[in-house]
Design an enzyme around this catalytic site. Structure first.
Site, PDB file in Angstrom:
ATOM      1  N   ASP A 127      48.561   7.130  21.639  1.00  0.00           N
ATOM      2  CA  ASP A 127      47.288   7.744  22.020  1.00  0.00           C
ATOM      3  C   ASP A 127      47.027   8.895  21.042  1.00  0.00           C
ATOM      4  O   ASP A 127      47.917   9.311  20.306  1.00  0.00           O
ATOM      5  CB  ASP A 127      47.397   8.250  23.458  1.00  0.00           C
ATOM      6  CG  ASP A 127      46.136   8.961  23.905  1.00  0.00           C
ATOM      7  OD1 ASP A 127      45.041   8.494  23.577  1.00  0.00           O
ATOM      8  OD2 ASP A 127      46.252   9.995  24.593  1.00  0.00           O
ATOM      9  N   ASP A 182      38.140   8.015  21.258  1.00  0.00           N
ATOM     10  CA  ASP A 182      37.194   8.817  20.480  1.00  0.00           C
ATOM     11  C   ASP A 182      36.340   7.955  19.560  1.00  0.00           C
ATOM     12  O   ASP A 182      36.595   6.771  19.353  1.00  0.00           O
ATOM     13  CB  ASP A 182      37.953   9.853  19.647  1.00  0.00           C
ATOM     14  CG  ASP A 182      38.455  11.004  20.506  1.00  0.00           C
ATOM     15  OD1 ASP A 182      37.886  11.217  21.576  1.00  0.00           O
ATOM     16  OD2 ASP A 182      39.423  11.662  20.112  1.00  0.00           O
TER      17      ASP A 182
END
Length: 636
Positions: free
Chosen positions: A140, A439
């Site tokens: 992550d 993102d």
């Protein structure tokens, strides 16, 4: 729950191989005993005088009853040959693994984080040796590669960018381009503020100066959205200097802190109201306490990727405020205002290129009739006992449309200490690292540059849904046509990139390759018809970046490599949205960071910082693997 997976039972590769060897030894033992027992029953005879079988003898050696001789001899041989099975090997291995965890991993001072007083923790002793065989790492970004200490850094309001700071990613990009950027700390203005969650400098909107901007109404709506659209709880004294905010995520706390510094101070919450102390729009220095009645909260989740509140102003006006990912908000905007949409999209790309996390803010005015009609459906969905979450999402879709874009926020999340060096070391050891993040693509790419996953010499294969062809299909508004265009685009890109990657691998094998794909395209790439090309291209590349992905997609990508490549995989994350990915890999690592302990509780090993992965894999993993292999080889 929609992104959850069944909790798997994990066993190391060495244990599985050892089980197969033990089964083979059992088969060998049984075969030897059967052959010996049958031979004893066939060849036993009184003519062999030296055996003393004449007269009265035991049943096991009585030639007159060969079946009994065979059966009893079988049990005798099993007892005699049982030493072939190394039963005590399992006990020895378990003791060694326990000592490795309790004495070596848990007590390693090189993996102790003094700031948070957090040592490394081995939550299982089954997978020690797997650490030394890892070939793929799935990571992550937020809170794992970065610190998860969010700071409001820039924003775009009504098509105008505010904020003059320079991020670490921008500085790194300038250094790669050979441009020197001086530290801007000495250049900050007198209105600059740097506190927890807020690091902003722009004289145009600080300390009430936003009233003099060409778009003060847009600024006011922007700040109100920040102050109202959230689930933050205030604690402490109701003053800007002493109040603290308890939020579900650091992003949300940073946005509320930004509203406070812009003059819209959220200081009290009740079950039905939010109290905001607002700077007066007309007179500088005049403050007004305003109570906004919160009628409905449409909560954020990883599927919706947005959060909305329906509030009533003191004058009775009904407004829906919404904040969320740019791709989700843009799909729900009303027609018109094309200039602001285009400009804001450019600003989002600019913020993403600077490594900033972005959110879009929008609102919608509601009539009383619209709200009453919708609220009836909302109450029914909320009181439903079956498929409640699904029905709530469907009802939310009915009101989260025809939105008016206010602007977008840009939040900085700095890299953890030692991340680039750790990734370089792991890459030198032959380990491939994938970044799976929610993102924007530009943000993810620049983080990859900052982490040394990608450099200027790396050849990049990018599959994005932000192409002209796909945007044209989106403008036509036909969902079936949009899906067809995206799938065809992904199919062609995967095929051409796979051929190009193979040529590059054969012609210039020393050149690094990187594969970058967004979640929307990944959804189609994971289709069974395209999965083989996706896996082939991913395995050729040295690094892979998947952006705008959901927790379930993270787990699907991990499972794809685990089953398709048949290599040892490791997943590392820090939040609840990483649990599925952690459980899908051979080894799961949880980082005890800012997002709670969900990832740690679901993991096999827990560390405080990403950089400790070097010691965990290359020291403890390697030593554990070598020690256990030697024990198995030399065990008697």
């Amino acid at each position: 729950m929609m992104n959850s997976m069944n909790v798997p039972s994990k066993r190391s590769t060495l244990e599985k191989k050892l089980d197969k060897l033990i089964l083979a030894l059992f088969a060998t033992l049984f075969t030897m005993c059967v052959i010996g027992a049958i031979g004893s029953g066939v060849f036993i005879n009184e003519k062999y005088f030296y055996l003393g079988l004449r007269g009265r003898v035991e049943d096991q050696f009585n030639p007159k009853n060969r079946l009994v001789v065979t059966i009893l001899t079988m049990f005798t041989l099993i007892t005699l040959y049982s030493t072939i099975i190394p039963i005590s090997l399992y006990v020895s291995i378990e003791m060694i693994k326990f000592i490795q965890c309790a004495q070596f991993i848990n007590n390693d001072l090189n993996m102790y984080h003094a700031e948070s007083n957090t040592p490394a923790l081995a939550r299982t002793s089954n997978l020690n040796e797997e650490l030394g065989q890892v070939e793929y790492i799935f990571s992550d970004k937020t809170g794992t590669l970065t610190r998860n200490l969010m700071e409001f850094f820039k924003c775009s309001i009504g098509g105008e960018i505010y904020g003059t700071g320079i991020t670490e990613i921008e500085k790194g990009g300038a250094e790669r381009a050979g441009v020197r950027i001086d530290d801007d700390e000495d250049k900050r203005s007198a209105t600059a503020v740097h506190e927890k969650g807020f690091n902003f400098d722009d004289t145009r909107i600080m300390r009430g100066a936003w009233r003099n901007e060409p778009n003060p109404e847009a600024c006011m709506e922007f700040f109100r959205c920040l102050a109202i659209c959230h689930t933050v709880l205030p604690e402490g004294e109701e003053t800007p200097e002493k109040i603290t905010y308890q939020a579900a995520s650091p992003d949300e706390a940073a946005l509320v802190a930004a509203a406070k510094n812009f003059g819209f101070f959220f200081y009290r919450r009740t079950p039905t109201t939010v109290m905001v102390r607002e700077s007066h729009v007309d007179r500088m220095g005049s403050m007004q306490d305003v109570a906004y009645e919160i009628l409905n909260v449409l909560e954020f989740n990883s599927t919706r990727k947005r959060q909305s509140v329906v509030c009533r102003f003191p004058n009775g006006k009904l407004v829906l405020y919404c904040k969320g990912a740019d791709n989700v908000i843009y799909e729900r905007l009303a027609d018109g205002n094309y200039d602001i949409k285009k400009t804001s999209r450019e600003h989002l790309e600019q913020f993403g290129s600077a490594g900033l996390r972005t959110l879009c803010l929008a609102y919608r005015d509601l009539s009383m009739d619209q709200y009453k009609s919708w609220n009836e459906k909302f109450v029914q969905a909320k009181s439903s006992l079956r498929d409640r979450d699904k029905k709530l999402d469907e009802v939310a879709e009915l009101i989260e449309k025809d939105l008016i874009l206010i602007g977008c926020t840009a939040i900085e999340d700095k890299l953890q200490e030692g991340v680039p060096a750790c990734i370089e070391t792991l890459s030198a050891a032959g380990i491939k690292i994938w970044v799976l993040t929610g993102d924007k693509m530009e943000t993810a790419i620049n983080i990859a540059y900052a982490c040394s996953l990608v450099n200027n010499d790396t050849k990049q294969f990018i599959i994005s849904s932000e192409t002209d062809t796909i945007r044209e299909a989106e403008d036509r508004g036909d969902p079936v046509e949009i899906a067809r265009v995206i799938k065809e685009s992904v199919k062609q890109s995967l095929r051409s990139y796979l051929e190009e990657a193979r040529r590059s691998l054969s012609n210039t094998p020393e050149r690094k390759l990187a594969f970058i794909i967004d979640g929307r395209c990944l959804m189609y790439a994971l289709d069974p018809a395209l999965r083989v090309n996706l896996l082939g291209l991913s395995l050729i590349c040295h690094s892979v970046v998947c952006c705008r992905v959901s927790p379930l997609q993270k787990a699907q990508v991990t499972s794809l490599v685990r089953k398709g490549a048949r290599k040892i995989t490791l997943s590392i994350g820090d939040g609840a949205n990483d649990v599925s990915m952690i459980q899908a890999a051979h080894v799961g690592i949880g980082i005890s960071g800012q997002e709670g302990m969900q990832a740690v509780m679901a993991s096999d090993f827990a560390i405080a910082q990403f950089r400790y992965l070097t010691d965990l894999l290359l020291v403890h993993g390697r030593w554990s693997y070598l020690r256990l292999c030697k024990v198995c080889l030399w065990f008697r």
